[in-house]
Design an enzyme around this catalytic site. Sequence first.
Site, PDB file in Angstrom:
ATOM      1  CE1 TYR A  54     -29.166  63.004  -2.592  1.00 24.14           C
ATOM      2  CE2 TYR A  54     -31.273  62.116  -1.882  1.00 24.14           C
ATOM      3  CZ  TYR A  54     -30.543  63.041  -2.609  1.00 24.14           C
ATOM      4  OH  TYR A  54     -31.177  63.991  -3.345  1.00 24.14           O
ATOM      5  CD  GLU A  56     -26.427  65.753  -0.079  1.00 23.69           C
ATOM      6  OE1 GLU A  56     -26.459  66.091   1.109  1.00 23.69           O
ATOM      7  OE2 GLU A  56     -27.268  66.097  -0.907  1.00 23.69           O
ATOM      8  CG  ASP A 201     -12.699  71.188 -20.662  1.00 27.20           C
ATOM      9  OD1 ASP A 201     -12.664  69.948 -20.817  1.00 27.20           O
ATOM     10  OD2 ASP A 201     -13.729  71.862 -20.817  1.00 27.20           O
ATOM     11  CB  THR A 227     -16.780  64.589 -20.478  1.00 29.16           C
ATOM     12  OG1 THR A 227     -15.950  64.573 -21.632  1.00 29.16           O
ATOM     13  CG2 THR A 227     -17.523  65.892 -20.389  1.00 29.16           C
ATOM     14  CE  LYS A 230     -17.312  65.859 -24.999  1.00 29.63           C
ATOM     15  NZ  LYS A 230     -17.349  66.450 -23.654  1.00 29.63           N
ATOM     16  NE  ARG A 236     -24.332  62.362 -22.021  1.00 33.30           N
ATOM     17  CZ  ARG A 236     -23.820  62.497 -23.251  1.00 33.30           C
ATOM     18  NH1 ARG A 236     -23.698  61.454 -24.044  1.00 33.30           N
ATOM     19  NH2 ARG A 236     -23.423  63.672 -23.680  1.00 33.30           N
TER      20      ARG A 236
HETATM   21  N1  DSN Z   1     -21.034  69.176 -26.451  1.00 30.41           N
HETATM   22  C1  DSN Z   1     -19.689  68.686 -26.444  1.00 30.41           C
HETATM   23  C2  DSN Z   1     -19.124  68.557 -27.817  1.00 30.41           C
HETATM   24  O1  DSN Z   1     -19.849  68.128 -28.690  1.00 30.41           O
HETATM   25  O2  DSN Z   1     -17.963  68.826 -28.033  1.00 30.41           O
HETATM   26  C3  DSN Z   1     -18.790  69.479 -25.577  1.00 30.41           C
HETATM   27  O3  DSN Z   1     -19.291  69.464 -24.289  1.00 30.41           O
END
Ligand code: DSN
Length: 431
Positions: A54, A56, A201, A227, A230, A236
């Site tokens: 933990y 925090e 974003d 994120t 990707k 993730r």
């Molecule tokens: N779910 C994602 C996508 O497939 O683009 C976006 O968060």
Amino acid sequence: MHQLSHLAQVDPEIYQITLAELHRQQSTLEMIASENFTSLAVMEAAGTVLTNKYAEGVPEKRYYGGCETVDKAEQLAIERAKQLFGAYHVNVQAHSGAQANMAAYLAAGLQAGDTIMGMDLSHGGHLTHGSPVNFSGLYFNIVSYGVDAETKRLNYENIRALALANKPKMIICGASAYPRVIDFQAFRAIADEVGAVLLADIAHIAGLVVAGEHPSPFPHCHLVTTTTHKTLRGPRGGILMAADESFAKAIDKATFPGIQGGPLMHVIAAKAVAFKEALSPSFKQYAKQVRLNAQALATALTDAGLQLTTGGTDTHLLVIDLTANNISGKEGQALLEEIGITANKNTIPNDPRSPFVTSGIRLGTPALTTRGFDETAMKTLGGLIASAILNPSQPLAPLRQAVEALGANFPLYPELPAHYGCPVKEAATCV
Ligand code: DSN
């Protein structure tokens, strides 16, 4: 026989599921634009004892004792992310992109009921940019912008007019299914004119941004989220970044205690590994190839007679517009699945068949590029995809065999250690 892992002994059911998923990933072609395959080093970091801690707070200002080693991991992740993106301040604790966006709303100082502008989900935006079923749409007054009816591209004059008419407190730029470059500078000019905070974003394009394959949101955007899994090819998770000092404290406070409790230190360590990888020259090469592959795929599909929204792509993804093909996105997705390709149906802007039929299929190249696909392979694959969609009643077995043969040239995780699942040759048989 592969060596049994602890997981195999303790929980054979989950072990078998893991092997089945490994086999699925190895034996199909992954074209979901938001997915990728991490390195073994990233996976290894995510599976460490750091999961037990933990922590925090932020490094050196924690609410728990014993944080001196995890502090080092988080500090490394922060420093690497700052270098990678050119950000003034980074918080690496968001559990996901949606969490990072939620924290950005708080960091921007928004109150429930405030007006924000984001891209319409059906035009390629994201749930957290104002969908009525998401916290964003439930708690804020959303004014959505879409793409130009004719060009299907962002029309900055229209967006400006909408902003002037509605005076949003925050404008969000960024998308999940937009295949063209986003002009962050143009968005900033609009945000400045109406006194709005500008949030980018960049979840989909982060890997392209850090490699110089897409313009950077810095210094134009006050807040930037992404994120990490990707195009960036990490574990993730999400991160939240600030362009300058004015939002630095706010993003930390918004993430914890604003919307989260304890950060996932094992995932933060894995993020640090991914950032190190993304700083390497080979990642630049990878991101460039992602884009070249998407363009090769777009050319193959359009040459075969399919239509794409905006006619092509500047990024890692494209959207096939099936309105002229008498087949839905759902049917197209199922057809592709039958020949061994994983993709997703997608809305297209101003779909004439909506809401009864979804007319798009989104395809992305990040995962296949990680496997080593090049433009020649993409051209072949594009031909197979177009053949399936344009002639859905043909026997699909030959197409499936051709997809399998193509994939076999680019093995995924060929040297996976036994404790991640069984070696590639056995994956098909041990499930
Ligand atoms: N779910 C994602 C996508 O497939 O683009 C976006 O968060």
